[in-house]
Motif scaffolding. Sequence first.
Motif, PDB file in Angstrom:
ATOM      1  N   GLY A 398      28.828  16.677 -12.107  1.00 40.52           N
ATOM      2  CA  GLY A 398      29.444  17.178 -13.329  1.00 40.52           C
ATOM      3  C   GLY A 398      30.908  16.820 -13.390  1.00 40.52           C
ATOM      4  N   ALA A 399      31.462  16.866 -14.588  1.00 47.10           N
ATOM      5  CA  ALA A 399      32.872  16.526 -14.788  1.00 47.10           C
ATOM      6  C   ALA A 399      33.762  17.481 -14.001  1.00 47.10           C
ATOM      7  N   GLU A 400      34.654  16.906 -13.209  1.00 45.12           N
ATOM      8  CA  GLU A 400      35.525  17.706 -12.350  1.00 45.12           C
ATOM      9  C   GLU A 400      36.853  18.011 -13.037  1.00 45.12           C
ATOM     10  N   GLY A 401      37.457  19.130 -12.611  1.00 43.23           N
ATOM     11  CA  GLY A 401      38.850  19.360 -12.984  1.00 43.23           C
ATOM     12  C   GLY A 401      39.089  20.397 -14.059  1.00 43.23           C
ATOM     13  N   PRO A 442      30.855  22.044 -13.631  1.00 45.31           N
ATOM     14  CA  PRO A 442      31.081  22.994 -12.526  1.00 45.31           C
ATOM     15  C   PRO A 442      32.479  23.592 -12.563  1.00 45.31           C
ATOM     16  N   VAL A 443      32.671  24.556 -13.444  1.00 48.50           N
ATOM     17  CA  VAL A 443      33.977  25.183 -13.652  1.00 48.50           C
ATOM     18  C   VAL A 443      34.456  25.843 -12.354  1.00 48.50           C
ATOM     19  N   LYS A 444      35.723  25.667 -12.069  1.00 48.98           N
ATOM     20  CA  LYS A 444      36.338  26.295 -10.900  1.00 48.98           C
ATOM     21  C   LYS A 444      37.213  27.479 -11.325  1.00 48.98           C
ATOM     22  N   ALA A 459      43.441  19.951  -7.822  1.00 49.49           N
ATOM     23  CA  ALA A 459      42.273  19.257  -8.390  1.00 49.49           C
ATOM     24  C   ALA A 459      42.033  19.596  -9.852  1.00 49.49           C
ATOM     25  N   THR A 460      42.899  20.414 -10.448  1.00 50.43           N
ATOM     26  CA  THR A 460      42.701  20.847 -11.837  1.00 50.43           C
ATOM     27  C   THR A 460      43.319  19.856 -12.807  1.00 50.43           C
ATOM     28  N   LYS A 461      42.531  19.425 -13.775  1.00 52.95           N
ATOM     29  CA  LYS A 461      43.023  18.551 -14.846  1.00 52.95           C
ATOM     30  C   LYS A 461      43.357  19.372 -16.088  1.00 52.95           C
ATOM     31  N   VAL A 462      42.452  20.314 -16.416  1.00 52.91           N
ATOM     32  CA  VAL A 462      42.657  21.188 -17.570  1.00 52.91           C
ATOM     33  C   VAL A 462      42.518  22.630 -17.099  1.00 52.91           C
ATOM     34  N   LEU A 463      43.563  23.426 -17.315  1.00 55.63           N
ATOM     35  CA  LEU A 463      43.561  24.832 -16.918  1.00 55.63           C
ATOM     36  C   LEU A 463      43.382  25.697 -18.150  1.00 55.63           C
ATOM     37  N   LEU A 464      42.336  26.538 -18.129  1.00 53.03           N
ATOM     38  CA  LEU A 464      42.088  27.465 -19.224  1.00 53.03           C
ATOM     39  C   LEU A 464      42.659  28.825 -18.851  1.00 53.03           C
ATOM     40  N   MET A 465      43.440  29.413 -19.750  1.00 57.17           N
ATOM     41  CA  MET A 465      44.012  30.720 -19.436  1.00 57.17           C
ATOM     42  C   MET A 465      44.161  31.572 -20.682  1.00 57.17           C
ATOM     43  N   THR A 466      44.269  32.876 -20.434  1.00 53.51           N
ATOM     44  CA  THR A 466      44.526  33.841 -21.490  1.00 53.51           C
ATOM     45  C   THR A 466      45.207  35.044 -20.863  1.00 53.51           C
ATOM     46  N   TYR A 467      45.955  35.783 -21.679  1.00 57.63           N
ATOM     47  CA  TYR A 467      46.476  37.075 -21.252  1.00 57.63           C
ATOM     48  C   TYR A 467      45.883  38.197 -22.098  1.00 57.63           C
ATOM     49  N   SER A 468      44.729  37.921 -22.705  1.00 61.37           N
ATOM     50  CA  SER A 468      44.070  38.966 -23.480  1.00 61.37           C
ATOM     51  C   SER A 468      43.361  39.967 -22.582  1.00 61.37           C
ATOM     52  N   ASN A 469      43.081  39.577 -21.331  1.00 58.66           N
ATOM     53  CA  ASN A 469      42.343  40.456 -20.412  1.00 58.66           C
ATOM     54  C   ASN A 469      43.066  40.709 -19.098  1.00 58.66           C
TER      55      ASN A 469
END
Length: 736
Positions: A398-401, A442-444, A459-469
């Motif tokens: 699967g696509a990494e990162g 394969p999300v890390k 190893a992260t290419k795209v970082l998903l984040m939020t401060y809603s939780n």
Amino acid sequence: MYRKTALYFILPIAALFVFMKNPDDGGKGKKREKTAFQTSQQWKPVTDIRADVAIVYGVGGNPSDKVKGKTFEERVQSWCDKGYTAHFMTGIAWGEYQDYFTGKWDGKWHLDEGQVQVNGDTIWHGRMVPYIVPTGNFLKYMKEKHVKRVIDAGVDAIYMEEPEFWARAGYSEAFKKEWKNYYGFEWRPQHESPENTYLANKLKYQLYYNALKEVFTYAKEYGKSKGMNVRCYVPTHSLVNYSQWMIVSPEASLASLDCVDGYIAQVWTGTSREPNYFNGSAKERVFETAFLEYGSMESMTAPTGRKMFFLTDPIEDRARDWVDYKKNYEATFTAQLLYPKIANYEVMPWPDRIYEGLYRTSKNSDVRERIPRHYSTQMQVMINTLNDMPVSDNKVTGAEGISVLMANSLMFQRFPVHAGYDDPQLSNFYGQALPFLKRGVPVKAVHLENVGYKESLKATKVLLMTYSNMKPLSAEAHSFIAAWVKDGGILVYSGRDSDPYQTVQEWWNTGDHRYAAPSDHLFAKMNMSASPKEGEYSFGKGTVYILRSDPKEYVLKAGGDEKLIDVVKRMYEQKAKAGALTFKNNFYLKRGNYDLVSVLNESVSDKPYILKDIVIDLFDPDLPVLSEKIIKPGQQAFLYNVSRIKNKNKAQVLASASRVDNEVPENKAYSFTCKSPTKTTNSMRVLLPSAPKTTILTDHSGMQVADVKMSWDPLSHTSYLSFENSPEGINVRFTW
């Protein structure tokens, strides 16, 4: 004791290490601690599962297991006498500590130190066993009455499990005193405002951080005084599960303490079957949840180098049936093995419950029976592979990162609901992870507390984040994230920043800081204006994309994740230049000679995964040899790949529902001993250079074993054997 369900109970896991020579150490006196199980009882032939470590639970045992007449030392010795290394564990937030609560220890009653809800009721883990506010006096008791005795018995490792404070608790007099000591002002009821809730949960978090630090520091210092190097571990649920079950625990912060040597990841069907939302539907997604739980545990320790044991359970605390247990055990077992850098395992908790408990034969049946022979055989095949499961540099397909940012403060905002803002089933977390995981990515996980370690985002290419939780507990983490973006990282931030916790009095809106939301501080670090609108922004070599939706909106309604998927795909391919973000409905990992497959439902297709090779099916108790394996959506596979064996002329056991040792290779002969619990059936495949001329099985007294099933498979060059197991050992000898 049992593990909590989402409402009440959870199974304890614990560990104590007694220094002794292990039979698998080649006579060198080194302890092998790769696999373990836990029990409060003494050795019994029915639970002799032959892992490296027998985890002996509790100085006072576990009354739910009805331990009678055996001291802690006697129970430990019974396992050591059978060749095990013995471990010890006990609870730090609850346990059989009635001598403390009823005043036997110091002459004072301490039931008022339990965790109390707003209605005045104590939260109980069992009879006269409250969940505890860890006061200084209680920690003194733990050190003097439990830790000292364990170390005096020769134990060189101590596991304090489940540092847990319920989010709905926080109303006892003991907690009010801790509040005043910590904050310097009078206690405030947490249900009255988001700020009070945040302060209460921050204190709960800190209380157990301090408790473990104090107890473990004492253990190491006392051990050192006796010439011992005492190791200290924390068996704990994942951050995903604690957040979903509304429990507060120090989690990732402990990994930076010098006195913490590692963790046991308490993940099993009971935690992973907790429903979550995806595509507008709330239901159990056991494999996916387990994958994310194990991932959050790996993320917690990977940058720190701490040791991590992964746990699975062939059953669970809630009364289900054997068919249900088997299906979900396969899902969680596969999920743990898809993390190839982790190779230490708690193979099961409470074997007494697993082998001797009575459970329904099927969902609609009232008939209860002990574990079916086919399931005990399959389970023993599975756990015995863990004794030799290798660490691997291979990666899940699967696509990494793509990573999802987590923080301990995920646990702070779960209860109660304020200003009508709800996060049903932790959807603000799953809303970022499941849209990609369900499409075969394969999300890390990345822990906010660990971003100061360079390896965390490497190893992260795209970082998903939020401060809603969740909210950042310090400003420092933002400097590391901003530096990562400046160096070329891609940050996708989702959030309306309108939840009621945005305005609690914290570092981002006090002192020199006057930010309306914590994200504004992060954006300022990247030369962005406050409250930026939805869209794309550049910073250094990197990119920030703002989505003004809370992540829960991606999963609470059907098709809600389309925009997220589109943005992340474009950022991944065009900005990160990480290649094509392709989607599929499966995961595959090659790990040594093992093949692991999971095929997803609710995904991009309903196609099965077809593996064509010579393999042994390890989820089938008959261990069939296949040239093709078809795995359908919603199913997993665990296979031994015969084609990858490097030396096919070397006689060797490939799979067995027993622990194999005393292997003796000879000229045209091969012999070994196999041990496993009584009242179970062995099933094994043995690779031989050619078909055997003789196959002789004898028991420990030299008597020939009757009722042995044998067959030869020319495709795989393996001999199949099936016979009754024995904890004393069955001797097998082939000639050819």
